[in-house]
Design a protein around this motif. Structure first.
Motif, PDB file in Angstrom:
ATOM      1  N   SER A 251      -8.731   1.514  -7.240  1.00  0.00           N
ATOM      2  CA  SER A 251      -9.049   2.466  -6.179  1.00  0.00           C
ATOM      3  C   SER A 251      -7.768   2.942  -5.509  1.00  0.00           C
ATOM      4  O   SER A 251      -6.807   2.184  -5.359  1.00  0.00           O
ATOM      5  N   ALA A 252      -7.745   4.209  -5.088  1.00  0.00           N
ATOM      6  CA  ALA A 252      -6.555   4.786  -4.463  1.00  0.00           C
ATOM      7  C   ALA A 252      -6.229   4.057  -3.159  1.00  0.00           C
ATOM      8  O   ALA A 252      -7.138   3.733  -2.389  1.00  0.00           O
TER       9      ALA A 252
ATOM     10  N   ASP B 138       0.823  -1.217   0.000  1.00  0.00           N
ATOM     11  CA  ASP B 138       0.000   0.000   0.000  1.00  0.00           C
ATOM     12  C   ASP B 138       0.860   1.270   0.000  1.00  0.00           C
ATOM     13  O   ASP B 138       0.524   2.241  -0.674  1.00  0.00           O
ATOM     14  N   VAL B 139       1.950   1.272   0.753  1.00  0.00           N
ATOM     15  CA  VAL B 139       2.808   2.463   0.796  1.00  0.00           C
ATOM     16  C   VAL B 139       3.381   2.713  -0.594  1.00  0.00           C
ATOM     17  O   VAL B 139       3.328   3.834  -1.116  1.00  0.00           O
ATOM     18  N   ARG B 140       3.896   1.685  -1.194  1.00  0.00           N
ATOM     19  CA  ARG B 140       4.484   1.791  -2.537  1.00  0.00           C
ATOM     20  C   ARG B 140       3.459   2.302  -3.544  1.00  0.00           C
ATOM     21  O   ARG B 140       3.728   3.215  -4.315  1.00  0.00           O
ATOM     22  N   ALA B 141       2.262   1.715  -3.522  1.00  0.00           N
ATOM     23  CA  ALA B 141       1.207   2.127  -4.455  1.00  0.00           C
ATOM     24  C   ALA B 141       0.803   3.581  -4.224  1.00  0.00           C
ATOM     25  O   ALA B 141       0.572   4.330  -5.181  1.00  0.00           O
ATOM     26  N   ALA B 142       0.728   3.983  -2.967  1.00  0.00           N
ATOM     27  CA  ALA B 142       0.351   5.366  -2.656  1.00  0.00           C
ATOM     28  C   ALA B 142       1.410   6.342  -3.149  1.00  0.00           C
ATOM     29  O   ALA B 142       1.085   7.400  -3.708  1.00  0.00           O
TER      30      ALA B 142
ATOM     31  N   VAL C 172      -6.859   8.842   8.775  1.00  0.00           N
ATOM     32  CA  VAL C 172      -6.853   7.432   9.181  1.00  0.00           C
ATOM     33  C   VAL C 172      -5.474   6.819   9.024  1.00  0.00           C
ATOM     34  O   VAL C 172      -5.024   6.041   9.847  1.00  0.00           O
ATOM     35  N   TRP C 173      -4.773   7.181   7.955  1.00  0.00           N
ATOM     36  CA  TRP C 173      -3.483   6.557   7.652  1.00  0.00           C
ATOM     37  C   TRP C 173      -2.422   7.635   7.518  1.00  0.00           C
ATOM     38  O   TRP C 173      -2.518   8.520   6.667  1.00  0.00           O
ATOM     39  N   ARG C 174      -1.431   7.568   8.346  1.00  0.00           N
ATOM     40  CA  ARG C 174      -0.269   8.458   8.254  1.00  0.00           C
ATOM     41  C   ARG C 174       0.962   7.561   8.291  1.00  0.00           C
ATOM     42  O   ARG C 174       1.446   7.206   9.365  1.00  0.00           O
ATOM     43  N   PRO C 175       1.450   7.179   7.102  1.00  0.00           N
ATOM     44  CA  PRO C 175       2.607   6.281   7.093  1.00  0.00           C
ATOM     45  C   PRO C 175       3.820   6.944   7.746  1.00  0.00           C
ATOM     46  O   PRO C 175       3.997   8.157   7.670  1.00  0.00           O
ATOM     47  N   SER C 176       4.615   6.149   8.395  1.00  0.00           N
ATOM     48  CA  SER C 176       5.790   6.676   9.098  1.00  0.00           C
ATOM     49  C   SER C 176       6.922   6.914   8.102  1.00  0.00           C
ATOM     50  O   SER C 176       6.988   6.262   7.049  1.00  0.00           O
ATOM     51  N   PRO C 177       7.833   7.823   8.447  1.00  0.00           N
ATOM     52  CA  PRO C 177       9.018   7.996   7.604  1.00  0.00           C
ATOM     53  C   PRO C 177       9.782   6.682   7.456  1.00  0.00           C
ATOM     54  O   PRO C 177      10.395   6.438   6.420  1.00  0.00           O
TER      55      PRO C 177
END
Length: 183
Positions: free
Chosen positions: A122-123, A43-47, A73-78
């Motif tokens: 879908s995003a 998901d991180v890669r796709a985003a 809802v989603w805040r990916p970490s560094p």
């Protein structure tokens, strides 16, 4: 010791009477959500690819954009974003340019082709946001806003404001447990 340090110590002492850290109702810091968002592998890669399809960005901007588009809802970490960007760069799907103390990433031609193919789905931030029940979205946002207000209060409040905030927090905590006790 400053006034805000004393107030933080008072609040910590008040919190010692609370459930232990890591439980959903511990008052220091955001609770661990019972309905945590589910982020799948990739998901991180796709985003990141989806965002870069819109235009160049640095890692911090991408983290902010994902959080905003998922409505908090989603805040990916560094720690998940920057290794993914490095991997995408190693695969020659993105290129990074250093300027002004920041690294800006953009899609390569090959990366653009892959991102365009993936754009038909879908995003990723929408997928992750859907894993949290709709009625919890506002609750999560409100909690974040309370945390922001708390941060400002700790650093700028005078003695009267501190006393009023402590009374409010005690009443709020009691009210929340009363809500939970209702059947």
């Amino acid at each position: 010791m400053t006034e805000s340090d004393e107030w933080a110590d008072d609040l910590t002492a008040w919190a010692l009477d609370a459930p232990p850290p890591g439980t959903p109702f511990h008052p220091i810091g955001p609770p661990i959500p019972v309905t945590a968002p589910r982020v799948r592998r990739g998901d991180v890669r796709a985003a990141l690819l989806a965002l870069l399809l819109e235009g160049p960005r640095n890692g911090y901007q991408m983290i902010q954009d994902i959080a905003e588009r998922s409505r908090g809802v989603w805040r990916p970490s560094p720690g998940s974003v920057y290794p993914a960007l490095q991997q995408l760069e190693d695969e020659r799907l993105v290129s990074g340019d250093d300027s002004g103390g920041s690294r800006t990433f953009r899609l390569t031609d090959e990366g653009r082709k892959g991102a365009e193919r993936a754009a038909t789905r879908s995003a990723p931030w929408d997928e992750v946001a859907r894993t949290v029940p709709e009625d919890r979205h506002e609750l999560r946002l409100l909690w974040g806003q309370v945390g922001e207000a708390f941060h400002h209060l700790v650093h700028t409040a005078n003695d009267q404001q501190v006393a009023e905030a402590k009374r409010l927090l005690r009443r709020t905590r009691k009210s929340m447990f009363q809500i939970l006790a209702e059947d």
